[in-house]
Write a protein that holds these residues in place. Structure first.
Motif: not given
Length: 102
Positions: A28-46
């Motif tokens: 249900i998220a906007s594209q901006e939120v999706i991009e931030l979620l992707n960035l957050m997930e990559r940061t957590y993985d790292y």
């Protein structure tokens, strides 16, 4: 080492929970939120991968009493955690902005 392994397993379980929860938000998220979620997930993985590497090197560095390397590891993890917190703050703000538009 057993305690460290248990802690790493627990962290991995929590990381998987976060990924599942963010997948639900993506529906249900906007594209901006999706991009931030992707960035957050990559940061957590790292952060998780880097922590695992540092923990594997920890016993050797402690036995050598290599304070320089130990301090460098602390700095690396601190930098990653600050980055994750900044992303989280931006994500929350963007989600609030999106809710205000509704």
């Amino acid at each position: 080492m057993e305690k460290i392994q248990n802690l790493m397993n627990e962290n991995n379980t929590e990381l998987m929970k976060v990924k599942q929860e963010t997948n639900t938000i993506r529906l249900i998220a906007s594209q901006e939120v999706i991009e931030l979620l992707n960035l957050m997930e990559r940061t957590y993985d790292y952060m998780f991968d880097t922590s695992a590497q540092i923990i594997n090197m920890l016993p050797n560095n402690i036995m050598k009493n290599d304070q320089i390397v130990l301090q460098k590891h602390v700095e690396i993890l601190t930098e990653i955690s600050h980055s994750a917190l900044n992303i989280k703050e931006h994500l929350i703000q963007q989600m609030r902005n999106d809710l205000n538009k509704i």
